[in-house]
Design a protein around this motif. Structure first.
Motif, PDB file in Angstrom:
ATOM      1  N   ASP A 197       0.995  -1.145  -0.214  1.00  0.00           N
ATOM      2  CA  ASP A 197       0.148  -0.018  -0.054  1.00  0.00           C
ATOM      3  C   ASP A 197       0.967   1.151   0.058  1.00  0.00           C
ATOM      4  O   ASP A 197       2.025   1.454   0.603  1.00  0.00           O
ATOM      5  N   PRO A 198       0.466   2.269  -0.601  1.00  0.00           N
ATOM      6  CA  PRO A 198       1.292   3.558  -0.587  1.00  0.00           C
ATOM      7  C   PRO A 198       1.397   4.095   0.732  1.00  0.00           C
ATOM      8  O   PRO A 198       0.470   4.411   1.561  1.00  0.00           O
ATOM      9  N   LEU A 207       7.180   6.816   0.098  1.00  0.00           N
ATOM     10  CA  LEU A 207       8.079   5.975   0.730  1.00  0.00           C
ATOM     11  C   LEU A 207       8.423   4.714  -0.335  1.00  0.00           C
ATOM     12  O   LEU A 207       9.430   4.531  -0.551  1.00  0.00           O
ATOM     13  N   ASN A 208       7.238   3.994  -0.854  1.00  0.00           N
ATOM     14  CA  ASN A 208       7.601   2.854  -1.520  1.00  0.00           C
ATOM     15  C   ASN A 208       7.004   3.359  -3.022  1.00  0.00           C
ATOM     16  O   ASN A 208       6.033   3.824  -3.257  1.00  0.00           O
ATOM     17  N   LYS A 209       8.155   3.192  -4.024  1.00  0.00           N
ATOM     18  CA  LYS A 209       7.722   3.669  -5.321  1.00  0.00           C
ATOM     19  C   LYS A 209       7.783   2.352  -6.056  1.00  0.00           C
ATOM     20  O   LYS A 209       8.426   1.521  -6.144  1.00  0.00           O
ATOM     21  N   TYR A 210       6.996   2.347  -6.952  1.00  0.00           N
ATOM     22  CA  TYR A 210       6.593   1.254  -7.868  1.00  0.00           C
ATOM     23  C   TYR A 210       7.453   0.968  -9.055  1.00  0.00           C
ATOM     24  O   TYR A 210       7.807   2.194  -9.730  1.00  0.00           O
ATOM     25  N   ASN A 211       7.881  -0.052  -9.443  1.00  0.00           N
ATOM     26  CA  ASN A 211       8.644  -0.197 -10.733  1.00  0.00           C
ATOM     27  C   ASN A 211       7.695  -0.584 -11.788  1.00  0.00           C
ATOM     28  O   ASN A 211       6.622  -1.009 -11.364  1.00  0.00           O
ATOM     29  N   LYS A 212       8.319  -0.645 -12.915  1.00  0.00           N
ATOM     30  CA  LYS A 212       7.165  -1.036 -13.916  1.00  0.00           C
ATOM     31  C   LYS A 212       6.862  -2.456 -13.814  1.00  0.00           C
ATOM     32  O   LYS A 212       5.949  -2.630 -14.318  1.00  0.00           O
ATOM     33  N   LEU A 213       7.848  -3.180 -13.567  1.00  0.00           N
ATOM     34  CA  LEU A 213       7.775  -4.657 -13.574  1.00  0.00           C
ATOM     35  C   LEU A 213       7.100  -4.941 -11.964  1.00  0.00           C
ATOM     36  O   LEU A 213       7.902  -4.710 -10.984  1.00  0.00           O
ATOM     37  N   LYS A 214       5.892  -5.560 -11.979  1.00  0.00           N
ATOM     38  CA  LYS A 214       5.285  -5.622 -10.841  1.00  0.00           C
ATOM     39  C   LYS A 214       6.203  -6.741  -9.787  1.00  0.00           C
ATOM     40  O   LYS A 214       6.065  -6.562  -8.681  1.00  0.00           O
ATOM     41  N   LYS A 215       6.770  -7.550 -10.289  1.00  0.00           N
ATOM     42  CA  LYS A 215       7.672  -8.697  -9.594  1.00  0.00           C
ATOM     43  C   LYS A 215       8.796  -7.929  -9.046  1.00  0.00           C
ATOM     44  O   LYS A 215       9.591  -8.494  -8.071  1.00  0.00           O
ATOM     45  N   LYS A 256       9.347  -3.961  -4.297  1.00  0.00           N
ATOM     46  CA  LYS A 256       9.669  -4.528  -2.763  1.00  0.00           C
ATOM     47  C   LYS A 256       8.701  -3.842  -1.896  1.00  0.00           C
ATOM     48  O   LYS A 256       8.668  -2.876  -1.731  1.00  0.00           O
ATOM     49  N   PRO A 257       8.040  -4.944  -0.873  1.00  0.00           N
ATOM     50  CA  PRO A 257       7.013  -4.047  -0.020  1.00  0.00           C
ATOM     51  C   PRO A 257       7.763  -3.542   1.380  1.00  0.00           C
ATOM     52  O   PRO A 257       8.943  -3.794   1.347  1.00  0.00           O
ATOM     53  N   LEU A 258       7.126  -2.653   1.791  1.00  0.00           N
ATOM     54  CA  LEU A 258       7.649  -2.006   3.053  1.00  0.00           C
ATOM     55  C   LEU A 258       7.176  -2.855   4.358  1.00  0.00           C
ATOM     56  O   LEU A 258       6.194  -3.643   4.175  1.00  0.00           O
ATOM     57  N   LEU A 259       8.161  -2.835   5.271  1.00  0.00           N
ATOM     58  CA  LEU A 259       7.782  -3.546   6.473  1.00  0.00           C
ATOM     59  C   LEU A 259       7.327  -2.808   7.362  1.00  0.00           C
ATOM     60  O   LEU A 259       7.847  -1.782   8.139  1.00  0.00           O
TER      61      LEU A 259
END
Length: 420
Positions: free
Chosen positions: A364-365, A377-385, A388-391
């Motif tokens: 989640d953002p 804090l968490n930025k999405y890459n183009k490839l979903k895989k 990396k999730p935040l903890l």
């Protein structure tokens, strides 16, 4: 009789609140019981003195007030020892078994020419790359009698006190005082004995420059071939019984409070400590120690959980004696997961962390406000895989901290491990 030998134990320390309890406990479990234990403290400021003074019957605490010069401090400490032999050990050196004193002193008892013997130092699996390599190379698996080799280390050694009286440590040199002393003794035809069967865990060792890539490869080779190299177990063997639960109650109902306390009791099977808000009364029982929170403290809206722990630090120290870790539970607690405990114990023995949180992953953002701007804090890459999730740390299983954290401003800081 070996068990009748008078062996004084001189523990040298500076800011060793994390290690001192383990060191003393393992010394007390030796087959040859110490004639006396003296802790020589070089002005620690991390609570080491408070931990040592908890049991004055077993340990004598001595504060060394002068500037630190290793030989001079050793001479001072040795002069306070009354035994025929003196085990000199650093507080962060932990005996691997209960035969350390017996193995070290045997050579001196059998051969009057031997003035001192020293132990094998072995790494832990959370030691750095250099230490794992260097301790394996320096401390071999074969004992030896040294006539001219001055290799000697006071991180853990036994010295015949009468030999020390005739040739004390140099009061002025700042390094290698142990090797210098050994060389001087050998000039007088005295012998040094390396006892490979006497082992202590020593998480740090001598360091030499090397490329990180080469060190990583060397470390892997050593750890993969531990039996071939004769390396001892790399586990501190800290158990669930070394964890002391503490429940800090705030606004939970009496029903939920008792439910949570019973849940902890079922898992740990021994009395723990609970601080109860003054608006609830619970009958005394044999499951836990109860302490009513002070009105001024419990109503202080500026207090974080860390502040509450600090407020009751002396009480916690009193009840958690000889425990290595504390399980801090609050009203967020909803039961202990056996998986969380099992994985936490593995993390403790693998890394000896200061703090352990349960955590959950999230994609989640998540945002922080930086000078009026919302920054993700968490930025999405183009490839979903590749995302990396935040903890996110949780309190629902409790938070595990080392007892030395009680002396830190932030009780949940230091080396942190997340269980998710």
């Amino acid at each position: 009789m070996m068990k009748e030998l008078k062996v004084s134990v001189l523990i040298r320390c500076y800011n060793e609140s994390k290690w001192i309890n383990l060191c003393i406990k393992n010394i007390l479990s030796q087959t040859i019981k110490p004639f006396e234990i003296l802790v020589l403290d070089n002005n620690s400021n991390d609570g080491t003195d408070i931990i040592v003074k908890k049991d004055k019957k077993k340990v004598r605490y001595i504060k060394y007030k002068e500037d630190y010069i290793p030989g001079k401090m050793l001479n001072f400490g040795m002069s306070k020892c009354k035994g025929e032999y003196v085990l000199v050990i650093s507080a962060h050196c932990i005996p691997c078994d209960n035969l350390l004193i017996e193995n070290l002193v045997t050579s001196l008892k059998n051969n009057l020419k031997i003035c001192a013997s020293y132990a094998r130092q072995v790494s832990l699996n959370f030691s750095d790359d250099l230490t794992i390599r260097d301790l394996m190379l320096t401390y071999g698996s074969e004992s030896k009698l040294q006539k001219i080799d001055p290799q000697f280390n006071n991180a853990c050694s036994i010295i015949r006190k009468s030999d020390w009286k005739n040739n004390k440590f140099n009061n002025s040199i700042t390094n290698l005082e142990d090797r210098y002393w050994a060389a001087e003794m050998q000039k007088k035809k005295k012998l040094i004995y390396y006892s490979s069967e006497s082992k202590v865990f020593h998480y740090h060792g001598s360091h030499h420059n090397n490329t990180p890539e080469r060190l990583i490869k060397t470390k892997k080779t050593i750890l993969f071939n531990k039996k071939s190299f004769g390396i001892h177990s790399d586990n501190l063997q800290i158990k669930q019984s070394d964890i002391f639960p503490i429940y800090i109650h705030n606004k939970a109902s009496k029903k939920n409070l008792i439910k949570n306390l019973d849940s902890i009791n079922q898992e740990f099977k021994y009395k723990f400590l609970t601080f109860i808000n003054n608006n609830i009364k619970i009958n005394k029982n044999n499951k836990y120690f109860m302490y009513q929170r002070k009105i001024g403290e419990s109503r202080n809206q500026d207090y974080y959980l860390s502040d509450v722990i600090n407020y009751y630090k002396k009480i916690i120290l009193k009840y958690s004696q000889d425990k290595e870790y504390l399980l801090i539970c609050s009203d967020d607690f909803n039961g202990i997961s056996s998986s969380f405990l099992k994985r936490s114990l593995k993390a403790i023995n693998d890394y000896f962390p200061d703090t352990i949180f349960a955590a959950k992953k999230t994609l989640d953002p998540i945002f922080i406000n930086d000078n009026g701007k919302n920054v993700r804090l968490n930025k999405y890459n183009k490839l979903k895989k590749e995302n990396k999730p935040l903890l996110i740390a949780k309190r629902n299983h409790g938070i595990i901290i080392h007892t030395s954290n009680l002396f830190k401003q932030d009780k949940f800081s230091g080396i942190i491990k997340l269980i998710y």
